[in-house]
Design a protein around this motif. Structure first.
Motif, mmCIF file in Angstrom:
data_model
loop_
_atom_site.group_PDB
_atom_site.id
_atom_site.type_symbol
_atom_site.label_atom_id
_atom_site.label_comp_id
_atom_site.label_asym_id
_atom_site.label_seq_id
_atom_site.Cartn_x
_atom_site.Cartn_y
_atom_site.Cartn_z
ATOM 1 N N GLY A 155 0.805 -1.216 0.000
ATOM 2 C CA GLY A 155 0.000 0.000 0.000
ATOM 3 C C GLY A 155 0.837 1.265 0.000
ATOM 4 N N ASN A 156 0.211 2.346 0.468
ATOM 5 C CA ASN A 156 0.833 3.662 0.403
ATOM 6 C C ASN A 156 1.319 4.191 1.741
ATOM 7 N N HIS A 157 1.339 3.316 2.754
ATOM 8 C CA HIS A 157 1.782 3.794 4.056
ATOM 9 C C HIS A 157 2.416 2.673 4.872
ATOM 10 N N PHE A 158 3.096 3.062 5.903
ATOM 11 C CA PHE A 158 3.744 2.142 6.837
ATOM 12 C C PHE A 158 2.717 1.197 7.441
ATOM 13 N N SER A 159 3.056 -0.104 7.485
ATOM 14 C CA SER A 159 2.109 -1.083 7.997
ATOM 15 C C SER A 159 2.845 -2.213 8.722
ATOM 16 N N LEU A 160 2.083 -3.183 9.176
ATOM 17 C CA LEU A 160 2.660 -4.357 9.824
ATOM 18 C C LEU A 160 3.621 -5.084 8.891
ATOM 19 N N ALA A 161 3.403 -5.001 7.594
ATOM 20 C CA ALA A 161 4.303 -5.643 6.633
ATOM 21 C C ALA A 161 5.722 -5.108 6.794
ATOM 22 N N ASP A 162 5.852 -3.800 6.919
ATOM 23 C CA ASP A 162 7.167 -3.183 7.079
ATOM 24 C C ASP A 162 7.795 -3.556 8.417
#
Length: 209
Positions: A155-162
């Motif tokens: 996506g377009n923002h910081f998330s749990l993935a990062d």
């Protein structure tokens, strides 16, 4: 809430970073599962991280497994939503997390095979180590390809993935400093450098107690 864990576990670090990004208060209790069986009173699997609900001190009041904990914690505050609520976006974030955790699982198996004191040198299997390291490198290649030139993993923002990816890379640096994962994975190297400047990452760098 109380979080039981260690300063070296990447899975504990994942939870700590999520708690920090969500700006949630909790008590961090150091727990060495290799030196004590105290965790068994809360988590029958004897593993960290383990989140203990306020006013509870039994298995009934505990949440364990980092993936379960972070999903629960993300619902506790509207600040910085880290897991999309539904659809393809949610699946993508959780798949990134599963990939990063899988790299860690393989890495942990390598470390145990190489260092567990209950095994003699003759009992250690280099074939097993090589197989697990192959999974680590394949996982890193997949993450590097999936990230590409994107700003964030999903996506377009910081998330749990990062967060999950950053914890995996940080642990590799901590436990396997001889593995040069950066040269073959420049996108991951760039992303990790950026993540490492976030205060939640700075405050949770893995270290020995």
């Amino acid at each position: 809430m109380k979080l039981m864990g260690s300063l070296t576990s990447p899975f504990v670090r994942k939870v700590r970073i999520v708690m920090a990004e969500k700006k949630l208060d909790y008590q961090f209790l150091l727990e060495d599962v290799w030196a004590s069986d105290a965790i068994l009173k809360i988590n029958p699997l004897g593993k960290v991280p383990c989140l203990v609900m306020e006013g509870q001190d039994t298995i009934a009041g505990a949440v364990f497994d980092s993936r379960v904990i972070v999903e629960y914690v993300d619902t506790l505050s509207p600040v910085g939503k880290l897991i999309p609520e539904r659809g393809r976006e949610r699946t993508e974030v959780r798949t990134w997390e599963a990939l990063a955790d899988g790299v860690l699982d393989a890495g942990v198996l390598v470390r145990l095979e190489q260092t567990w004191p209950e095994r003699t040198q003759a009992q250690r299997s280099q074939a097993w180590v090589d197989r697990q390291l192959g999974k680590v490198m394949a996982g890193l290649t997949a993450m590097n390809h999936g990230l590409g030139e994107k700003v964030w993993c999903s996506g377009n923002h910081f998330s749990l993935a990062d967060i999950a990816v950053g914890c995996a890379l940080g642990w590799l640096d901590f436990r396997f400093p001889d593995i040069d994962w950066r040269s073959e994975n420049p996108h991951l190297a760039r992303h990790f450098e950026k993540l490492s400047t976030r205060q939640s990452f700075v405050d949770t760098v893995p270290r020995l107690a």
